[in-house]
Scaffold this motif. Structure first.
Motif, PDB file in Angstrom:
ATOM      1  N   THR A 289      -9.311   1.512 -14.929  1.00  0.00           N
ATOM      2  CA  THR A 289      -9.233   2.428 -15.581  1.00  0.00           C
ATOM      3  C   THR A 289      -9.200   3.632 -14.604  1.00  0.00           C
ATOM      4  OG1 THR A 289     -11.382   3.129 -15.404  1.00  0.00           O
ATOM      5  CG2 THR A 289     -10.918   1.379 -17.347  1.00  0.00           C
ATOM      6  N   VAL A 290      -9.083   3.424 -13.077  1.00  0.00           N
ATOM      7  CA  VAL A 290      -9.675   4.547 -12.321  1.00  0.00           C
ATOM      8  C   VAL A 290      -8.109   4.104 -11.950  1.00  0.00           C
ATOM      9  CG1 VAL A 290     -10.424   4.511 -10.007  1.00  0.00           C
ATOM     10  CG2 VAL A 290     -12.107   3.895 -11.933  1.00  0.00           C
ATOM     11  N   LEU A 291      -7.165   3.116 -11.502  1.00  0.00           N
ATOM     12  CA  LEU A 291      -5.933   2.771 -10.680  1.00  0.00           C
ATOM     13  C   LEU A 291      -4.822   2.905 -12.092  1.00  0.00           C
ATOM     14  CD1 LEU A 291      -6.853  -0.764  -9.643  1.00  0.00           C
ATOM     15  CD2 LEU A 291      -6.479   1.131  -8.424  1.00  0.00           C
ATOM     16  N   TYR A 292      -5.472   3.482 -13.110  1.00  0.00           N
ATOM     17  CA  TYR A 292      -3.974   4.130 -13.867  1.00  0.00           C
ATOM     18  C   TYR A 292      -4.566   5.183 -13.663  1.00  0.00           C
ATOM     19  CZ  TYR A 292      -1.326  -0.587 -14.593  1.00  0.00           C
ATOM     20  OH  TYR A 292      -0.428  -1.460 -14.622  1.00  0.00           O
TER      21      TYR A 292
ATOM     22  N   ALA B  61     -17.081  -3.194  -2.860  1.00  0.00           N
ATOM     23  CA  ALA B  61     -15.909  -3.639  -2.682  1.00  0.00           C
ATOM     24  C   ALA B  61     -14.697  -2.800  -3.987  1.00  0.00           C
ATOM     25  CB  ALA B  61     -15.291  -5.022  -3.602  1.00  0.00           C
ATOM     26  N   SER B  62     -14.897  -1.947  -4.613  1.00  0.00           N
ATOM     27  CA  SER B  62     -14.470  -1.315  -5.119  1.00  0.00           C
ATOM     28  C   SER B  62     -13.937  -0.092  -4.880  1.00  0.00           C
ATOM     29  CB  SER B  62     -15.232  -0.401  -6.712  1.00  0.00           C
ATOM     30  OG  SER B  62     -15.351  -0.734  -7.281  1.00  0.00           O
TER      31      SER B  62
ATOM     32  N   GLU C 153      -9.409   3.108  -2.033  1.00  0.00           N
ATOM     33  CA  GLU C 153      -8.247   4.252  -0.679  1.00  0.00           C
ATOM     34  C   GLU C 153      -6.811   3.565  -0.731  1.00  0.00           C
ATOM     35  OE1 GLU C 153     -10.375   1.962   2.294  1.00  0.00           O
ATOM     36  OE2 GLU C 153     -12.986   3.787   2.612  1.00  0.00           O
ATOM     37  N   GLN C 154      -6.313   2.294  -1.392  1.00  0.00           N
ATOM     38  CA  GLN C 154      -4.983   1.808  -1.487  1.00  0.00           C
ATOM     39  C   GLN C 154      -4.630   1.603  -2.760  1.00  0.00           C
ATOM     40  OE1 GLN C 154      -6.002  -1.313   1.601  1.00  0.00           O
ATOM     41  NE2 GLN C 154      -3.922  -0.057   3.116  1.00  0.00           N
TER      42      GLN C 154
ATOM     43  N   ALA D 296       0.855  -0.788  -0.003  1.00  0.00           N
ATOM     44  CA  ALA D 296       0.464  -0.114  -0.247  1.00  0.00           C
ATOM     45  C   ALA D 296       0.564   1.511   0.044  1.00  0.00           C
ATOM     46  CB  ALA D 296      -0.882   0.007   1.361  1.00  0.00           C
ATOM     47  N   THR D 297       1.939   0.846   0.804  1.00  0.00           N
ATOM     48  CA  THR D 297       3.241   2.310   0.895  1.00  0.00           C
ATOM     49  C   THR D 297       4.028   1.742  -1.210  1.00  0.00           C
ATOM     50  OG1 THR D 297       3.264   2.004   3.086  1.00  0.00           O
ATOM     51  CG2 THR D 297       4.764   3.559   1.951  1.00  0.00           C
ATOM     52  N   HIS D 298       4.238   1.100  -1.040  1.00  0.00           N
ATOM     53  CA  HIS D 298       5.263   1.479  -1.925  1.00  0.00           C
ATOM     54  C   HIS D 298       5.061   1.130  -3.574  1.00  0.00           C
ATOM     55  CE1 HIS D 298       7.762   2.644   1.628  1.00  0.00           C
ATOM     56  NE2 HIS D 298       7.585   1.387   1.288  1.00  0.00           N
ATOM     57  N   GLY D 299       3.888  -0.097  -3.491  1.00  0.00           N
ATOM     58  CA  GLY D 299       3.460  -0.162  -4.643  1.00  0.00           C
ATOM     59  C   GLY D 299       4.510  -1.662  -4.921  1.00  0.00           C
TER      60      GLY D 299
END
Length: 222
Positions: free
Chosen positions: A173-176, A103-104, A109-110, A34-37
């Motif tokens: 699409t949201v995460l990118y 769930a989305s 949030e992370q 969640a912090t670094h990917g």
């Protein structure tokens, strides 16, 4: 240096102590992810935070891909266990929409962790009992149960798989950062209406030049 090739079959915890260690690794990976990917997180950091030897970590998770695919599976299992039955009178469209939009919101949030999990879930090797396959099965069964389908047909499962893929695509699409969370949630609602709504005719809201177009919708869970 431990070998990290994805060809190695991950070990499975069998004793209570091993299961506790395994769960501790997943919790540490989720926090660090969640912090670094995916790219910036280091396996040595996961081993150190979870209090296990690096060789132990690689025995359970030969790569970061295996690790984050397992993190996603664990999260889907928690979603499955924590999702109550829909209230009486709730329709399948409303129930499944609420499941997926809820769930989305948690995933948004992370975003770094969500990207790591979804990427790993897509590319991790799939075996007869691999974590990726099980994750999709668990989610599919949860969606069917939420829709009130107790004896699903192959068509029901096919519809659910299509809805899962639509959901994954909208999340991506949201995460990118190609879409907003609001647009994705609207897309989820629309996908649920189209795939799970009552069979019959539906009129497009647009026009083809000769008036509204009516199309037949037959692919519905029974």
């Amino acid at each position: 240096m431990p070998r990290t090739t994805s060809e190695r079959t991950p070990a499975r915890p069998t004793s209570a102590k091993q299961r506790q260690r395994h769960a501790r690794i997943l919790r540490s990976a989720a926090r660090l992810g969640a912090t670094h990917g995916l790219e910036r997180m280091q396996m040595h950091d996961v081993a150190r935070e979870s209090g296990v030897a690096i060789a132990t970590l690689y025995r359970y998770f030969p790569s970061k891909t295996h690790l984050f695919a397992a993190v996603m599976r664990a999260q889907i299992l928690r979603l499955d266990a924590g999702t109550p039955a829909p209230a009486p009178g709730t329709g399948r469209v409303e129930a499944v929409t609420e499941l997926l939009t809820g769930a989305s919101r948690q995933l948004f949030e992370q975003p770094l962790l969500a990207l790591a999990m979804m990427h790993s879930n897509n590319v991790a090797p799939v075996g007869d009992s691999g974590p990726v396959r099980r994750t999709d099965e668990i989610l599919g069964d949860l969606m069917l149960r939420t829709a009130g389908v107790t004896d699903p047909t192959e068509r029901d499962r096919r519809v659910v798989r299509i809805l899962q893929q639509a959901w994954y695509g909208l999340l991506t699409t949201v995460l990118y950062e190609r879409s907003s969370p609001e647009a994705a949630q609207d897309g989820i609602r629309l996908a649920c209406r189209l795939l799970l709504g009552p069979p019959g005719h539906r009129e497009w809201t647009g026009s083809t030049g000769g008036g509204p177009t009516t199309v037949r919708e037959d692919h519905r869970p029974t």
